[in-house]
Motif scaffolding. Structure first.
Motif, PDB file in Angstrom:
ATOM      1  N   ARG A  99      -1.166  -0.794 -28.633  1.00  0.00           N
ATOM      2  CA  ARG A  99      -0.665   0.309 -27.818  1.00  0.00           C
ATOM      3  C   ARG A  99      -1.297   1.617 -28.296  1.00  0.00           C
ATOM      4  NH1 ARG A  99       5.619  -1.633 -28.625  1.00  0.00           N
ATOM      5  NH2 ARG A  99       5.289  -3.778 -27.849  1.00  0.00           N
ATOM      6  N   PRO A 100      -1.950   2.362 -27.410  1.00  0.00           N
ATOM      7  CA  PRO A 100      -2.608   3.597 -27.833  1.00  0.00           C
ATOM      8  C   PRO A 100      -1.597   4.684 -28.189  1.00  0.00           C
ATOM      9  CG  PRO A 100      -2.692   3.382 -25.455  1.00  0.00           C
ATOM     10  CD  PRO A 100      -2.139   2.087 -25.977  1.00  0.00           C
ATOM     11  N   PRO A 101      -1.981   5.641 -29.007  1.00  0.00           N
ATOM     12  CA  PRO A 101      -1.090   6.749 -29.337  1.00  0.00           C
ATOM     13  C   PRO A 101      -0.619   7.460 -28.059  1.00  0.00           C
ATOM     14  CG  PRO A 101      -3.009   6.764 -30.769  1.00  0.00           C
ATOM     15  CD  PRO A 101      -3.280   5.743 -29.698  1.00  0.00           C
ATOM     16  N   GLY A 102       0.659   7.787 -28.023  1.00  0.00           N
ATOM     17  CA  GLY A 102       1.208   8.478 -26.859  1.00  0.00           C
ATOM     18  C   GLY A 102       1.728   7.556 -25.778  1.00  0.00           C
ATOM     19  N   SER A 103       1.581   6.237 -25.959  1.00  0.00           N
ATOM     20  CA  SER A 103       2.080   5.307 -24.946  1.00  0.00           C
ATOM     21  C   SER A 103       3.569   5.090 -25.123  1.00  0.00           C
ATOM     22  CB  SER A 103       1.346   3.966 -25.041  1.00  0.00           C
ATOM     23  OG  SER A 103       1.638   3.315 -26.268  1.00  0.00           O
ATOM     24  N   ARG A 104       4.224   4.700 -24.056  1.00  0.00           N
ATOM     25  CA  ARG A 104       5.662   4.412 -24.077  1.00  0.00           C
ATOM     26  C   ARG A 104       5.958   3.357 -23.024  1.00  0.00           C
ATOM     27  NH1 ARG A 104       8.220   9.817 -21.206  1.00  0.00           N
ATOM     28  NH2 ARG A 104      10.191   8.726 -21.582  1.00  0.00           N
ATOM     29  N   PRO A 105       7.079   2.662 -23.110  1.00  0.00           N
ATOM     30  CA  PRO A 105       7.409   1.657 -22.086  1.00  0.00           C
ATOM     31  C   PRO A 105       7.619   2.306 -20.723  1.00  0.00           C
ATOM     32  CG  PRO A 105       8.771   1.385 -24.052  1.00  0.00           C
ATOM     33  CD  PRO A 105       8.090   2.708 -24.187  1.00  0.00           C
ATOM     34  N   VAL A 106       7.100   1.681 -19.695  1.00  0.00           N
ATOM     35  CA  VAL A 106       7.260   2.146 -18.316  1.00  0.00           C
ATOM     36  C   VAL A 106       7.610   0.936 -17.452  1.00  0.00           C
ATOM     37  CG1 VAL A 106       6.115   3.126 -16.291  1.00  0.00           C
ATOM     38  CG2 VAL A 106       5.639   4.066 -18.569  1.00  0.00           C
ATOM     39  N   THR A 107       8.679   1.040 -16.684  1.00  0.00           N
ATOM     40  CA  THR A 107       9.016  -0.013 -15.730  1.00  0.00           C
ATOM     41  C   THR A 107       8.279   0.263 -14.426  1.00  0.00           C
ATOM     42  OG1 THR A 107      11.208  -0.367 -16.691  1.00  0.00           O
ATOM     43  CG2 THR A 107      10.871  -1.118 -14.426  1.00  0.00           C
ATOM     44  N   PHE A 108       7.387  -0.640 -14.054  1.00  0.00           N
ATOM     45  CA  PHE A 108       6.633  -0.502 -12.809  1.00  0.00           C
ATOM     46  C   PHE A 108       7.292  -1.408 -11.779  1.00  0.00           C
ATOM     47  CE2 PHE A 108       3.286  -1.157  -9.760  1.00  0.00           C
ATOM     48  CZ  PHE A 108       2.566   0.023  -9.767  1.00  0.00           C
ATOM     49  N   VAL A 109       7.948  -0.819 -10.798  1.00  0.00           N
ATOM     50  CA  VAL A 109       8.674  -1.581  -9.786  1.00  0.00           C
ATOM     51  C   VAL A 109       7.781  -1.798  -8.569  1.00  0.00           C
ATOM     52  CG1 VAL A 109      10.694  -1.632  -8.280  1.00  0.00           C
ATOM     53  CG2 VAL A 109      10.861  -0.630 -10.567  1.00  0.00           C
ATOM     54  N   GLN A 110       7.699  -3.032  -8.120  1.00  0.00           N
ATOM     55  CA  GLN A 110       6.849  -3.365  -6.978  1.00  0.00           C
ATOM     56  C   GLN A 110       7.707  -3.943  -5.858  1.00  0.00           C
ATOM     57  OE1 GLN A 110       3.435  -5.806  -7.975  1.00  0.00           O
ATOM     58  NE2 GLN A 110       3.501  -6.814  -5.978  1.00  0.00           N
ATOM     59  N   MET A 111       7.608  -3.366  -4.675  1.00  0.00           N
ATOM     60  CA  MET A 111       8.323  -3.871  -3.510  1.00  0.00           C
ATOM     61  C   MET A 111       7.378  -3.880  -2.318  1.00  0.00           C
ATOM     62  SD  MET A 111      12.077  -2.042  -3.601  1.00  0.00           S
ATOM     63  CE  MET A 111      13.147  -2.138  -5.036  1.00  0.00           C
ATOM     64  N   ALA A 112       7.406  -4.942  -1.563  1.00  0.00           N
ATOM     65  CA  ALA A 112       6.679  -5.008  -0.296  1.00  0.00           C
ATOM     66  C   ALA A 112       7.701  -5.419   0.762  1.00  0.00           C
ATOM     67  CB  ALA A 112       5.540  -6.020  -0.367  1.00  0.00           C
ATOM     68  N   LEU A 113       8.055  -4.493   1.636  1.00  0.00           N
ATOM     69  CA  LEU A 113       9.165  -4.692   2.558  1.00  0.00           C
ATOM     70  C   LEU A 113       8.685  -4.642   4.004  1.00  0.00           C
ATOM     71  CD1 LEU A 113      11.626  -2.224   0.750  1.00  0.00           C
ATOM     72  CD2 LEU A 113      11.352  -4.678   0.340  1.00  0.00           C
TER      73      LEU A 113
END
Length: 204
Positions: free
Chosen positions: A174-188
């Motif tokens: 993990r590079p410096p400055g990274s943090r967990p991010v939830t990437f939500v994907q929806m196709a409706l």
């Protein structure tokens, strides 16, 4: 071994297992184990603001269906749990009524969890650094595509996100400055199904 990297994905084909997974706390527990690594029921309860017996019970249920497993701990008093895979997937196109019911249930639970995460983010967004406020957020796009094209778009997004998989299991990547991010994907899909699809044709 405790330092083994879990498999990337588990595809669930048993509706009983999928129904077992379709529980808000169980999905939060798996998300916690995937995001932060192995931990005990006591540690998980503290992180999720729940009680230890409840978390312990649901972790055992997750293990029963192959979503979690015990790993060696620092001592023999309480062995930690870990997720067996980084992702869980299932088919939404099954003709099996039991599987369709199970996928409807788990998709409903997921939408509720995503909504709660979005509300949690909005509650703290004002205190976020400007660069993170600019990078994160919400958006949508209207596309006119066929089912095959939509599947291709989804596959391309999955391939793009897979480039960051190694950072989940290996903090050193993990590079410096990274943090967990939830990437939500929806196709409706919207509107009625085109006539040629309801008739079983391919439109050619």
């Amino acid at each position: 071994m405790a330092d083994e990297i879990p498999r990337r994905a588990l595809k669930v084909t048993d509706p009983r297992a999928l129904r077992a997974y379709a529980h808000p706390l169980r999905m939060r527990l798996i998300g916690l184990l995937r995001g932060e690594g192995p931990m005990t029921a006591t540690q998980a309860a503290a992180r999720l603001d729940d009680n230890v017996p409840n978390c312990s019970f649901h972790l055992r249920q997750l293990a029963k269906y192959g979503f979690a497993e015990r790993v060696p701990g620092a001592d023999a008093r309480e062995r930690p749990w870990r997720a067996t895979t980084q992702y869980t997937s299932w088919d939404d196109d099954s003709d099996d009524p039991a599987m369709r019911e199970a996928t409807d249930k788990i998709n409903s639970v997921m939408v509720a969890l995503y909504l709660q995460r979005a509300q949690d983010y909005l509650a703290i967004r004002v205190d976020e650094p400007a660069e993170w406020r600019a990078a994160a957020g919400f958006g949508d796009a209207l596309l006119h595509v066929t089912a095959a094209e939509l599947s291709e778009i989804t596959a391309q997004i999955d391939a793009l996100l897979a480039r960051y998989d190694e950072r989940i299991a290996d903090p050193a990547k993990r590079p410096p400055g990274s943090r967990p991010v939830t990437f939500v994907q929806m196709a409706l899909p919207r509107g009625a199904v085109p006539p040629h699809e309801t008739a079983g044709g391919d439109g050619s």
